[in-house]
Scaffold this motif. Sequence first.
Motif, mmCIF file in Angstrom:
data_model
loop_
_atom_site.group_PDB
_atom_site.id
_atom_site.type_symbol
_atom_site.label_atom_id
_atom_site.label_comp_id
_atom_site.label_asym_id
_atom_site.label_seq_id
_atom_site.Cartn_x
_atom_site.Cartn_y
_atom_site.Cartn_z
ATOM 1 N N GLY A 275 -1.203 4.382 23.841
ATOM 2 C CA GLY A 275 -2.082 3.366 23.231
ATOM 3 C C GLY A 275 -1.278 2.306 22.496
ATOM 4 O O GLY A 275 -0.201 2.574 21.981
ATOM 5 N N PRO A 276 -1.814 1.069 22.435
ATOM 6 C CA PRO A 276 -1.050 -0.050 21.886
ATOM 7 C C PRO A 276 -1.083 -0.178 20.358
ATOM 8 O O PRO A 276 -0.317 -0.952 19.791
ATOM 9 N N HIS A 277 -1.978 0.538 19.686
ATOM 10 C CA HIS A 277 -2.176 0.279 18.259
ATOM 11 C C HIS A 277 -1.173 1.016 17.373
ATOM 12 O O HIS A 277 -0.656 2.058 17.731
ATOM 13 N N PHE A 278 -0.955 0.427 16.195
ATOM 14 C CA PHE A 278 -0.070 1.024 15.184
ATOM 15 C C PHE A 278 1.338 1.260 15.719
ATOM 16 O O PHE A 278 1.989 2.251 15.433
ATOM 17 N N LEU A 279 1.783 0.313 16.530
ATOM 18 C CA LEU A 279 3.148 0.356 17.050
ATOM 19 C C LEU A 279 3.896 -0.916 16.658
ATOM 20 O O LEU A 279 4.791 -1.348 17.379
#
Length: 460
Positions: A275-279
């Motif tokens: 998943g793309p979030h919090f990266l």
Amino acid sequence: MDGFQPLRVAMIGTGYVGLSTGTVLAYLGHRVTGVDKDKSKTDLLRAGRSPIREHGMEELLELSKGHIVFTQDTSKAVAEADVILIAVGTPSKDNGEADTQYVEAAAEEVAQSLLPGRSYVIVVKSTVPIGTNRRVIYVINRVMGERGLSRSTPVHIVSNPEFLREGMALYDTLYPDRIVIGAEDPEGVAAMQRLYRPILEQTFNAPSFLARPSGYGLPPMITTDPTSAEMIKYASNAFLSLKISFINEIAGLCEKVGADVSEISRGIGLDKRIGPHFLKAGLGWGGSCFPKDTAALLAIGKEYGYEMPIVAAARQVNHEQRHRMVEKLQQALKGVRGRVIGVLGLAFKPGTDDVRESPALDMIRILVDRGAHVRAHDPAAVSNAKQALEELDVEFASNPYDVSLDAEGLVLATDWPEYVTLDLERLAQSMKTPVLLDGRNMLDRGKVEAAGFLYMGVGK
Ligand code: UGA
């Protein structure tokens, strides 16, 4: 709304969780009484003003007028309510444990106020250590027993953790990814279904300033036991914080090998399992939740003699990230002692005036400790930062361009959108040495360099 049945709701605590949830419930049509011991808060709220900086709060309070009132009197609010939500603070103790004294005191006061012959649902919304719901049940049963009401007044206890981001709390309440209910009896679950029905079915008219996101489906309601609900909350925050620490650790290695961490985030984030979030790599995480909740999780593990090296490492990487960033600046400037360093951003993230555990403030403390003179700006958080840094000799500017004046280094510490549109040339020209550390990887390296800066990002 078809078949909507309004409930009388008492919200104990009008901090950002209590106030956001209470205001949304009122907007949905429930009759809400917000209770807070702090008179200055209830006075403000009665005047329609929000004590916290939260997107859309005053507008939604206005739209919910007539459905929400505020009081300092717990007993009256509770006696008349169908559902009582406890959303008081659980601050950290010295050993990291979350302090549940306010939750227990609220439970006790609530139980003292219940009227005989009615049934009530009591909901724990505060983030509490595992087992606290059991403790709340115990406290309530004890008081009810003492009052001789155990039989006549059934009480159903529910754990209902929140997943609200500061600054986005109203939006996250209206459009949650999921609603988690931990209950031991079906009456508790049924009450929660009734309370959240307009959200579960998305039957409310979305306010213009909190538009329904396109493609948003119906949120699932997960029902489980109270202990698992408590754990879901901690595991969620711990996982998000370790995702950020992980990408920050990778960022460090990217710098060594010559890779660009933003490309890594994009490349791994497209994998649906990741998943793309919090990266987003940067100065690290702060705020009132991740630091407190990861510490509390470790304290819970310790209580059970159980080590949690992954959560501990996420905290350690996060702590070191601030030092690593100062180190970078030190190297570029050949020392920060005696130099003026400008810092753009003080809040722990954009959209809030909250500076609790802010990475920006930690970095300022390290810089000052190493002999730098810091001049800082923030669009919203200067007053809170002044208080938090009271003991340090830090200068505050009301204009971002004043920060760079004669400075030898500039740090972008909080990713406020307004910093993207700053006149970079103007900034660079006013500095003694135009060196910029983009601690949030939010600026375009090409543009920054074209303006005359030496640019450093994180993991680039
Ligand atoms: C967090 C959670 O996101 C909420 O779901 C939760 O309900 C809340 O804590 C809580 O327990 O009450 P919040 O503390 O408001 O919400 O902040 P976030 O938006 O999650 O950001 C936390 C920190 O991580 C900030 O310092 C932010 O700058 C940093 N961050 C975030 C990164 O460094 N990189 C990212 O990719 C994302």
